[in-house]
Design an enzyme around this catalytic site. Sequence first.
Site, PDB file in Angstrom:
ATOM      1  N   HIS A  50      57.509  40.160  -5.468  1.00 54.20           N
ATOM      2  CA  HIS A  50      58.393  40.556  -6.564  1.00 54.20           C
ATOM      3  C   HIS A  50      58.078  42.003  -6.966  1.00 54.20           C
ATOM      4  CE1 HIS A  50      59.671  36.524  -6.715  1.00 54.20           C
ATOM      5  NE2 HIS A  50      59.176  36.117  -7.865  1.00 54.20           N
ATOM      6  N   CYS A  83      55.450  33.510 -11.913  1.00 51.99           N
ATOM      7  CA  CYS A  83      55.012  34.594 -11.019  1.00 51.99           C
ATOM      8  C   CYS A  83      55.354  35.987 -11.567  1.00 51.99           C
ATOM      9  CB  CYS A  83      55.634  34.412  -9.640  1.00 51.99           C
ATOM     10  SG  CYS A  83      57.363  33.948  -9.684  1.00 51.99           S
TER      11      CYS A  83
END
Length: 334
Positions: A240, A131
Amino acid sequence: MKRKPNVAVVGATGVVGSTFLRVLEERDFPFENIYMMASAKSAGKILTFKGKEYIIEELNEHSFDKPIDIALFSAGGSVSAKYAPVAAKHGAIVVDNSSQWRMDKDVPLIVPEVNPQDIEWNKGIIANPNCSTIQAMVALKPLEDKYGIKRVVYSTYQAVSGSGVKGINDLKNGIAGSDQPPQAYAHPIAGNCLPHIDVFTENGYTKEEMKMIDETHKILNDYDIKVTATTVRVPVFDSHSESINIELKKPFELEDIKELFANSPGIVLQDDVENNIYPLARDAAGTDEVYIGRIRRDFSVENGLNIWVVADNIRKGAATNTIQIAEALLKNME
Ligand code: 3JN
């Protein structure tokens, strides 16, 4: 592909697997039949998808005996190691969300905005990157193409959803003041920043850091870029955030960089500091774009640039990227 594909979702009950289903539904992904598969623990449970109920099948050696065109895997590395080759051998194209196959030279590692051409040489397994890598690649690709990249320094601020349900519960419990020991982490995550994601390797880096470094080279197909990374878990539920410091090969104007980002696929520019506008984890959550802001010169080196990059780690960082790859496969099969 003239007919609609038969699709298998492996790991359908996990955080990423259930988001596969949500994204397939949102994007109206075409299918003839869809099979939900998971470990024995979840087998037999009922799952609703597009208003229809499905019984979860236990994943086993015979799961791919039936005709399956596309198999979306998110059930962990050991499951992918064992079953992705079985699925591929039976004719399916596997899109795998684990790290198991990412660095295999016969497996393309794909971010559709960045290297869709690499899908073509798949031999039945395609890997979805980590990710943290995915959102960084969407940001770096236009810079690499226009200016060339000499060096990259990643510093990440990663959400607990990257650790699945255990990570989410550790943060919830910590916020609630529970003194229950953490399940996902070596230390409490609430009120903390943990410079420790995945396990430590012999060179002192964590595996998460090494994934970012190795995957950057493979996806950009540029092994000369110098890359280093520090990956940190922060008490944020979703999305994130990354500070990315870049040394470009050629001189640049900041206005050109902003225009480049604004016109690149998958990117939303959020860069208006006078009005306190910059990418934020809470705003990115639930969306599929990569947000870039705080674009400024790094005055300490020649052609240096600093950017702040935020994306939903479960969607663009995992499920959406996987489904985008599957959508590209549909086009290739036409
Ligand atoms: O911690 C994160 O924010 C991302 C986690 C990714 C992850 C967690 C467990 C196993 C991975 C991954 O995608 O690299 C894996 C793995 O497949 O190695």
